[in-house]
Design a protein around this motif. Structure first.
Motif, PDB file in Angstrom:
ATOM      1  N   LYS A  22       9.390  -1.504   3.913  1.00  0.00           N
ATOM      2  CA  LYS A  22       8.900  -2.695   3.242  1.00  0.00           C
ATOM      3  C   LYS A  22       7.529  -2.390   2.661  1.00  0.00           C
ATOM      4  N   PRO A  23       7.177  -3.057   1.560  1.00  0.00           N
ATOM      5  CA  PRO A  23       5.881  -2.782   0.937  1.00  0.00           C
ATOM      6  C   PRO A  23       4.731  -3.213   1.845  1.00  0.00           C
ATOM      7  N   ASP A  24       3.575  -2.600   1.588  1.00  0.00           N
ATOM      8  CA  ASP A  24       2.401  -2.999   2.348  1.00  0.00           C
ATOM      9  C   ASP A  24       1.963  -4.393   1.898  1.00  0.00           C
ATOM     10  N   LEU A  25       1.013  -4.973   2.585  1.00  0.00           N
ATOM     11  CA  LEU A  25       0.618  -6.353   2.316  1.00  0.00           C
ATOM     12  C   LEU A  25       0.233  -6.597   0.859  1.00  0.00           C
ATOM     13  N   PRO A  26      -0.672  -5.828   0.258  1.00  0.00           N
ATOM     14  CA  PRO A  26      -1.057  -6.127  -1.125  1.00  0.00           C
ATOM     15  C   PRO A  26       0.112  -6.111  -2.115  1.00  0.00           C
ATOM     16  N   ALA A  27       1.114  -5.292  -1.861  1.00  0.00           N
ATOM     17  CA  ALA A  27       2.246  -5.182  -2.786  1.00  0.00           C
ATOM     18  C   ALA A  27       3.372  -6.162  -2.459  1.00  0.00           C
TER      19      ALA A  27
END
Length: 176
Positions: A22-27
């Protein structure tokens, strides 16, 4: 030969797992088609990243709602709906940037207003100095100076956060 084969499988396995990550928080993409969807999206983000990492995001959402008042949106429910429409489908970072730019704009306006009030009260103090400046004027000046100091500190924090995101200019949304 067999060792190379297992290494290749290992590397391919790592690549497969990383592509599914899963993408990191900003993305991460914000889903905000409704109040419930935004709440569910936030709950998922908290579960994956922790509530403390969402502090800037939460401030951004609040600031975008406050900005609705400047646009003349009177009802809180209407401001919340406008905010959701603005953030739906954007990345968390894009939402943070938009919100913190709105915060910067709000703080700049408040600094301007309080600076004008302070200038008027300082002029009044000068005008009444010979006869004795009223205590109320002195207290207003002190309060205005305190408020201005706090607003300038908050503005500096907003500017630093935007600079850290390389977002000091207009909103740079990299998503729809």
């Amino acid at each position: 030969m067999l060792r190379r084969f297992f290494r290749l499988l290992y590397v391919l396995g790592l690549l497969a797992m990383s592509s599914c990550a899963k993408p990191d928080l900003p993305a991460s993409v914000v889903r905000a088609g409704s109040e419930e969807e935004l709440a569910a999206c936030r709950a998922e983000l908290v579960e994956r990243f922790g509530a403390d990492r969402l502090a800037a995001y939460d401030v951004a959402l609040q600031e975008l709602q406050l900005a609705g008042m400047d646009r003349g949106v009177a009802a809180a429910a209407d401001r919340a709906a406008a905010m959701r429409a603005q953030v739906n489908g954007r990345t968390v970072r894009a939402v943070e940037i938009l919100g913190w730019q709105a915060r910067r704009t709000r703080l700049q306006a408040e600094i301007k207003d309080f600076s004008e009030m302070l200038a008027r009260d300082l002029a009044l103090r000068e005008k009444t100095a010979a006869t004795g400046t009223p205590q109320a004027v002195t207290h207003r000046i002190e309060n205005e100076q305190d408020i201005l100091a706090k607003l300038r500190r908050l503005l500096a924090e907003a500017e630093a956060k935007l600079a850290a995101w390389d977002a000091t200019g207009p909103a740079k949304d990299r998503s729809p």
